[in-house]
Design a protein around this motif. Structure first.
Motif, PDB file in Angstrom:
ATOM      1  N   MET A  52       0.825  -1.195   0.000  1.00 28.40           N
ATOM      2  CA  MET A  52       0.000   0.000   0.000  1.00 28.40           C
ATOM      3  C   MET A  52       0.868   1.258   0.000  1.00 28.40           C
ATOM      4  O   MET A  52       0.407   2.306  -0.393  1.00 28.40           O
ATOM      5  N   ASN A  53       2.147   1.122   0.416  1.00 24.47           N
ATOM      6  CA  ASN A  53       3.056   2.274   0.411  1.00 24.47           C
ATOM      7  C   ASN A  53       3.200   2.887  -0.972  1.00 24.47           C
ATOM      8  O   ASN A  53       3.242   4.106  -1.104  1.00 24.47           O
ATOM      9  N   ASP A  54       3.313   2.025  -2.000  1.00 21.23           N
ATOM     10  CA  ASP A  54       3.442   2.525  -3.372  1.00 21.23           C
ATOM     11  C   ASP A  54       2.221   3.337  -3.771  1.00 21.23           C
ATOM     12  O   ASP A  54       2.336   4.324  -4.493  1.00 21.23           O
ATOM     13  N   VAL A  55       1.051   2.923  -3.309  1.00 23.71           N
ATOM     14  CA  VAL A  55      -0.189   3.632  -3.642  1.00 23.71           C
ATOM     15  C   VAL A  55      -0.145   5.047  -3.078  1.00 23.71           C
ATOM     16  O   VAL A  55      -0.399   6.018  -3.794  1.00 23.71           O
ATOM     17  N   PHE A  56       0.193   5.166  -1.801  1.00 21.80           N
ATOM     18  CA  PHE A  56       0.212   6.492  -1.183  1.00 21.80           C
ATOM     19  C   PHE A  56       1.320   7.366  -1.756  1.00 21.80           C
ATOM     20  O   PHE A  56       1.140   8.576  -1.923  1.00 21.80           O
ATOM     21  N   LYS A  57       2.453   6.772  -2.092  1.00 26.34           N
ATOM     22  CA  LYS A  57       3.533   7.533  -2.732  1.00 26.34           C
ATOM     23  C   LYS A  57       3.067   8.051  -4.092  1.00 26.34           C
ATOM     24  O   LYS A  57       3.310   9.211  -4.431  1.00 26.34           O
ATOM     25  N   ALA A  58       2.371   7.214  -4.836  1.00 26.82           N
ATOM     26  CA  ALA A  58       1.879   7.625  -6.152  1.00 26.82           C
ATOM     27  C   ALA A  58       0.835   8.723  -6.026  1.00 26.82           C
ATOM     28  O   ALA A  58       0.826   9.683  -6.803  1.00 26.82           O
ATOM     29  N   LEU A  59      -0.037   8.622  -5.039  1.00 26.84           N
ATOM     30  CA  LEU A  59      -1.099   9.603  -4.856  1.00 26.84           C
ATOM     31  C   LEU A  59      -0.609  10.925  -4.266  1.00 26.84           C
ATOM     32  O   LEU A  59      -1.310  11.934  -4.334  1.00 26.84           O
ATOM     33  N   ALA A  60       0.589  10.928  -3.704  1.00 26.12           N
ATOM     34  CA  ALA A  60       1.122  12.126  -3.059  1.00 26.12           C
ATOM     35  C   ALA A  60       1.465  13.238  -4.052  1.00 26.12           C
ATOM     36  O   ALA A  60       1.511  14.408  -3.686  1.00 26.12           O
ATOM     37  N   ASP A  61       1.680  12.877  -5.299  1.00 28.35           N
ATOM     38  CA  ASP A  61       2.118  13.864  -6.294  1.00 28.35           C
ATOM     39  C   ASP A  61       0.928  14.448  -7.058  1.00 28.35           C
ATOM     40  O   ASP A  61       0.099  13.692  -7.582  1.00 28.35           O
ATOM     41  N   PRO A  62       0.833  15.779  -7.149  1.00 26.39           N
ATOM     42  CA  PRO A  62      -0.310  16.394  -7.847  1.00 26.39           C
ATOM     43  C   PRO A  62      -0.383  16.052  -9.339  1.00 26.39           C
ATOM     44  O   PRO A  62      -1.477  15.940  -9.888  1.00 26.39           O
ATOM     45  N   THR A  63       0.756  15.874  -9.985  1.00 29.30           N
ATOM     46  CA  THR A  63       0.737  15.501 -11.399  1.00 29.30           C
ATOM     47  C   THR A  63       0.110  14.129 -11.574  1.00 29.30           C
ATOM     48  O   THR A  63      -0.717  13.923 -12.467  1.00 29.30           O
ATOM     49  N   ASP A  76      -0.142  -0.102  -9.125  1.00 27.70           N
ATOM     50  CA  ASP A  76      -1.309  -0.821  -9.629  1.00 27.70           C
ATOM     51  C   ASP A  76      -2.552   0.070  -9.708  1.00 27.70           C
ATOM     52  O   ASP A  76      -3.675  -0.423  -9.667  1.00 27.70           O
ATOM     53  N   LEU A  77      -2.336   1.386  -9.809  1.00 23.40           N
ATOM     54  CA  LEU A  77      -3.453   2.316  -9.914  1.00 23.40           C
ATOM     55  C   LEU A  77      -3.957   2.449 -11.344  1.00 23.40           C
ATOM     56  O   LEU A  77      -5.098   2.848 -11.574  1.00 23.40           O
ATOM     57  N   ILE A  78      -3.076   2.135 -12.315  1.00 22.58           N
ATOM     58  CA  ILE A  78      -3.478   2.157 -13.720  1.00 22.58           C
ATOM     59  C   ILE A  78      -3.023   0.868 -14.399  1.00 22.58           C
ATOM     60  O   ILE A  78      -2.141   0.159 -13.895  1.00 22.58           O
ATOM     61  N   ARG A  79      -3.640   0.612 -15.518  1.00 18.73           N
ATOM     62  CA  ARG A  79      -3.284  -0.529 -16.357  1.00 18.73           C
ATOM     63  C   ARG A  79      -2.978  -0.023 -17.756  1.00 18.73           C
ATOM     64  O   ARG A  79      -3.438   1.045 -18.146  1.00 18.73           O
ATOM     65  N   SER A  80      -2.230  -0.809 -18.485  1.00 19.43           N
ATOM     66  CA  SER A  80      -1.951  -0.453 -19.872  1.00 19.43           C
ATOM     67  C   SER A  80      -2.361  -1.609 -20.772  1.00 19.43           C
ATOM     68  O   SER A  80      -2.279  -2.777 -20.388  1.00 19.43           O
ATOM     69  N   GLU A  81      -2.840  -1.244 -21.959  1.00 17.68           N
ATOM     70  CA  GLU A  81      -3.254  -2.250 -22.930  1.00 17.68           C
ATOM     71  C   GLU A  81      -2.827  -1.796 -24.314  1.00 17.68           C
ATOM     72  O   GLU A  81      -3.107  -0.665 -24.714  1.00 17.68           O
ATOM     73  N   ARG A  82      -2.135  -2.673 -25.009  1.00 24.73           N
ATOM     74  CA  ARG A  82      -1.688  -2.355 -26.366  1.00 24.73           C
ATOM     75  C   ARG A  82      -2.839  -2.597 -27.334  1.00 24.73           C
ATOM     76  O   ARG A  82      -3.472  -3.641 -27.327  1.00 24.73           O
ATOM     77  N   LYS A  83      -3.093  -1.580 -28.156  1.00 28.88           N
ATOM     78  CA  LYS A  83      -4.079  -1.678 -29.234  1.00 28.88           C
ATOM     79  C   LYS A  83      -3.368  -1.235 -30.501  1.00 28.88           C
ATOM     80  O   LYS A  83      -3.147  -0.044 -30.704  1.00 28.88           O
ATOM     81  N   GLY A  84      -2.971  -2.203 -31.290  1.00 26.34           N
ATOM     82  CA  GLY A  84      -2.175  -1.887 -32.477  1.00 26.34           C
ATOM     83  C   GLY A  84      -0.808  -1.403 -32.027  1.00 26.34           C
ATOM     84  O   GLY A  84      -0.132  -2.057 -31.243  1.00 26.34           O
TER      85      GLY A  84
END
Length: 85
Positions: free
Chosen positions: A1-12, A52-60
């Protein structure tokens, strides 16, 4: 969960999540909303993916990013239950 809070800490990164709340976007489409380099946006996307807040999917030839709503549900449940502990 630490990674989640670190990711959410940044406004960008929070702004990227807000953009993805509306629709799935490519890194280029995301970068159009910011005054920073594409490598900087890629760095932010990498941190969001590691949390794990976003996922990526290749389309073409394009990679689309989307919210991982399961993690957000987990966060909400954790916050709601935090007070009970």
């Amino acid at each position: 969960m630490n990674d989640v809070f670190k990711a959410l800490a940044d406004p960008t990164r929070r702004e990227i999540l807000t953009l993805l709340q509306k629709e799935d976007l490519t890194a280029g489409e995301i970068s159009e909303n910011f005054n920073m380099s594409k490598p900087s946006i890629s760095h932010h996307l990498g941190l969001l993916k590691n949390a794990d807040l976003i996922r990526s999917e290749r389309k073409g030839q394009r990679i689309y990013y989307s919210l991982n709503t399961t993690v957000f549900q987990d966060i909400v449940n954790w916050v709601l239950n935090f007070k009970k502990a």
